[in-house]
Design a protein around this motif. Sequence first.
Motif, short mmCIF file in Angstrom:
data_model
loop_
_atom_site.label_atom_id
_atom_site.label_comp_id
_atom_site.label_asym_id
_atom_site.label_seq_id
_atom_site.Cartn_x
_atom_site.Cartn_y
_atom_site.Cartn_z
N VAL A 13 0.54 -0.99 0.02
CA VAL A 13 -0.06 -0.04 -0.04
C VAL A 13 0.65 1.13 -0.22
CG1 VAL A 13 -1.55 1.21 1.84
CG2 VAL A 13 -2.00 -1.13 0.95
N PHE A 14 0.85 2.12 -1.22
CA PHE A 14 1.00 3.64 -1.04
C PHE A 14 0.28 4.60 -0.41
CE2 PHE A 14 3.25 0.55 -4.26
CZ PHE A 14 4.84 1.49 -3.70
N PHE A 23 -3.22 3.80 -2.70
CA PHE A 23 -3.97 3.25 -2.73
C PHE A 23 -2.73 1.21 -3.16
CE2 PHE A 23 -0.59 6.18 -4.65
CZ PHE A 23 0.39 5.19 -5.33
N LEU A 24 -3.33 0.06 -3.53
CA LEU A 24 -2.72 -1.13 -3.66
C LEU A 24 -1.94 -0.79 -4.54
CD1 LEU A 24 -2.32 -3.13 -1.90
CD2 LEU A 24 -4.18 -4.44 -2.85
N ALA A 25 -0.52 -1.74 -4.75
CA ALA A 25 0.42 -1.69 -6.52
C ALA A 25 0.95 -3.20 -6.00
CB ALA A 25 0.89 -0.27 -6.67
N MET A 44 3.50 -1.20 4.43
CA MET A 44 3.18 0.72 3.50
C MET A 44 4.64 1.11 3.73
SD MET A 44 1.58 3.47 6.03
CE MET A 44 2.31 4.02 7.24
N ILE A 45 4.47 2.18 2.39
CA ILE A 45 5.39 2.91 2.03
C ILE A 45 4.94 4.41 2.08
CG2 ILE A 45 7.17 3.36 -0.06
CD1 ILE A 45 7.19 0.76 1.27
N ARG A 46 5.29 5.17 2.53
CA ARG A 46 4.68 6.81 2.01
C ARG A 46 5.73 6.94 0.65
NH1 ARG A 46 5.42 5.64 7.55
NH2 ARG A 46 2.96 5.76 9.15
N ILE A 47 4.59 8.14 -0.08
CA ILE A 47 5.39 8.34 -0.69
C ILE A 47 5.25 10.29 -0.82
CG2 ILE A 47 5.61 6.95 -2.30
CD1 ILE A 47 2.93 7.22 -3.71
N GLU A 48 5.83 11.12 -1.44
CA GLU A 48 5.60 12.86 -1.30
C GLU A 48 4.27 13.08 -2.24
OE1 GLU A 48 8.68 15.28 -1.14
OE2 GLU A 48 9.75 14.05 0.60
N THR A 49 4.57 12.51 -3.63
CA THR A 49 3.63 13.03 -5.03
C THR A 49 3.52 11.42 -5.74
OG1 THR A 49 4.64 14.96 -4.73
CG2 THR A 49 3.35 13.93 -6.93
N SER A 50 1.89 11.58 -5.47
CA SER A 50 1.48 9.92 -6.73
C SER A 50 0.15 11.62 -7.77
CB SER A 50 -0.09 9.77 -5.72
OG SER A 50 -0.49 10.15 -4.89
#
Length: 80
Positions: A13-14, A23-25, A44-50
């Motif tokens: 999950v991002f 979202f799941l990928a 879980m992976i945290r991202i700054e921009t999607s």
Amino acid sequence: MQAGIHPEYRQVVFVDTTTGAKFLAGSTVDSQDTVEFEGASYPMIRIETSSDSHPFYTGKAKFTQADGAVDKFNKKYGLA
């Protein structure tokens, strides 16, 4: 393909830290954090921009105007 040299591919999950969208990928990224998503526990992976927060996808993109950077470059260097 050689056996034993490739990373494990699994569902992750991002989480967009800007909007909180999840979202799941599939991914090979490793994470110690987990999150409940749609009734199951995933890494879980945290991202700054999607696509939920990027200006191109949200319609808030800045476009070069008629007298923008491209026209200034063309005027300065004499291109037509």
